[in-house]
Design a protein around this motif. Sequence first.
Motif, PDB file in Angstrom:
ATOM      1  N   ASN A   1       6.177   6.899  11.593  1.00  0.00           N
ATOM      2  CA  ASN A   1       5.044   7.658  12.124  1.00  0.00           C
ATOM      3  C   ASN A   1       4.190   8.225  10.999  1.00  0.00           C
ATOM      4  N   LEU A   2       4.852   8.741   9.960  1.00  0.00           N
ATOM      5  CA  LEU A   2       4.125   9.281   8.810  1.00  0.00           C
ATOM      6  C   LEU A   2       3.389   8.158   8.068  1.00  0.00           C
ATOM      7  N   ALA A   3       4.027   6.987   7.987  1.00  0.00           N
ATOM      8  CA  ALA A   3       3.380   5.844   7.322  1.00  0.00           C
ATOM      9  C   ALA A   3       2.059   5.509   8.017  1.00  0.00           C
ATOM     10  N   LEU A   4       2.072   5.459   9.336  1.00  0.00           N
ATOM     11  CA  LEU A   4       0.842   5.158  10.093  1.00  0.00           C
ATOM     12  C   LEU A   4      -0.239   6.191   9.783  1.00  0.00           C
TER      13      LEU A   4
ATOM     14  N   ASP B   1       0.832  -1.200   0.000  1.00  0.00           N
ATOM     15  CA  ASP B   1       0.000   0.000   0.000  1.00  0.00           C
ATOM     16  C   ASP B   1       0.867   1.251   0.000  1.00  0.00           C
ATOM     17  N   LEU B   2       2.066   1.093   0.508  1.00  0.00           N
ATOM     18  CA  LEU B   2       2.947   2.246   0.749  1.00  0.00           C
ATOM     19  C   LEU B   2       4.374   1.718   0.877  1.00  0.00           C
ATOM     20  N   LEU B   3       5.358   2.531   0.466  1.00  0.00           N
ATOM     21  CA  LEU B   3       6.756   2.090   0.538  1.00  0.00           C
ATOM     22  C   LEU B   3       7.591   3.082   1.343  1.00  0.00           C
TER      23      LEU B   3
ATOM     24  N   CYS C   1       7.918   6.405  -8.207  1.00  0.00           N
ATOM     25  CA  CYS C   1       7.036   7.521  -8.580  1.00  0.00           C
ATOM     26  C   CYS C   1       6.551   7.402 -10.027  1.00  0.00           C
ATOM     27  N   THR C   2       7.352   6.763 -10.870  1.00  0.00           N
ATOM     28  CA  THR C   2       6.937   6.558 -12.251  1.00  0.00           C
ATOM     29  C   THR C   2       5.936   5.410 -12.340  1.00  0.00           C
ATOM     30  N   ARG C   3       6.238   4.317 -11.634  1.00  0.00           N
ATOM     31  CA  ARG C   3       5.396   3.121 -11.709  1.00  0.00           C
ATOM     32  C   ARG C   3       4.105   3.281 -10.896  1.00  0.00           C
ATOM     33  N   TYR C   4       4.217   3.891  -9.707  1.00  0.00           N
ATOM     34  CA  TYR C   4       3.052   4.033  -8.807  1.00  0.00           C
ATOM     35  C   TYR C   4       2.884   5.491  -8.373  1.00  0.00           C
ATOM     36  N   PRO C   5       2.479   6.370  -9.311  1.00  0.00           N
ATOM     37  CA  PRO C   5       2.406   7.797  -8.962  1.00  0.00           C
ATOM     38  C   PRO C   5       1.378   8.129  -7.879  1.00  0.00           C
ATOM     39  N   LYS C   6       0.436   7.229  -7.618  1.00  0.00           N
ATOM     40  CA  LYS C   6      -0.593   7.479  -6.607  1.00  0.00           C
ATOM     41  C   LYS C   6      -0.424   6.603  -5.369  1.00  0.00           C
ATOM     42  N   ARG C   7       0.796   6.116  -5.158  1.00  0.00           N
ATOM     43  CA  ARG C   7       1.060   5.384  -3.913  1.00  0.00           C
ATOM     44  C   ARG C   7       2.186   6.100  -3.169  1.00  0.00           C
ATOM     45  N   HIS C   8       1.998   6.256  -1.872  1.00  0.00           N
ATOM     46  CA  HIS C   8       2.955   7.028  -1.087  1.00  0.00           C
ATOM     47  C   HIS C   8       4.334   6.371  -1.020  1.00  0.00           C
ATOM     48  N   LEU C   9       5.356   7.221  -1.070  1.00  0.00           N
ATOM     49  CA  LEU C   9       6.737   6.798  -0.842  1.00  0.00           C
ATOM     50  C   LEU C   9       7.341   7.750   0.186  1.00  0.00           C
TER      51      LEU C   9
END
Lengths: 204, 69
Positions: A193-196, A112-114, A132-140
């Motif tokens: 913390n940001l991931a949570l 869901d997130l990396l 960011c190229t492959r999953y532009p709408k998933r958080h990194l």
Amino acid sequence: MIDRDRYFSLRDPSAFPVWQKATVGIAGAGGLGSNIAISLARAGIGTLVIADFDLVSLENLNRQQFNLDQVGRPKVHALATNIRAFNPFINLVLHQQKVSPANLEELFGSCDLLLEAFDQAGEKEMLIETWCTRYPKRHLIAASGVSGFGRGEEIKIEHFGYLHIVGDGHSELLEGISPLAPRVAVVANLQANLALELLVKNYD
Amino acid sequence: MIEAIFYVNEHKLPWKEGLVVQDALSMMNYTFKMLVIKLNGDLVKKDAYLTTPIPEGADLKVIHLISGG
């Protein structure tokens, strides 16, 4: 036999179920990655996918969450042992592999997130550009600028859409001097913390 | 007449037709090797710095990546 309900008692009734269902990727199991994994496992993330090709070395013990008897073992397996010693319920997916543009999707496509937890700037750049190229709408959530000691006030979190950068943004690694446990762990835990937070926001 | 501008990391710079991403790095005297660039929120790949035009009013974010972890 440890009672699951008792183990997971006193948890946030709205956030905890989201974290239990989440699959979170961690690219790198060194200073940043080992601290991120331990914090997220304690918080109650259901599945962690961890990739790192490296073995634990004696020089790692100044900041990475490993023990003397784990020197020489693959980091991902040593980290799994250390996590299972306090959380028997977590699902761990381990890859003792170097992350590359060619295998990013295979390793972390289910996440869901990396979280980026590499040591070398070039590796960080590769991961950010590829994700960011492959999953532009998933958080990194990446880290940049962790070395040295003190100057805690300089550590910040910057948001660029789905890309988030934690660190002071300028502390270069000095030749032959390793980063230190406190500052690396501060950055790692700000990432965790940001991931949570993002996982809960994502499900709103 | 209102002067045309664009932004690099919140700094205001004069804009003109034909500017590409690499020009913005030179205008800011940025020399770091490892970086990530976002143009109006979209990632610009490293091999496209010389060919990606900067639109008027663009918001360019240049993120410096430093070793250590």
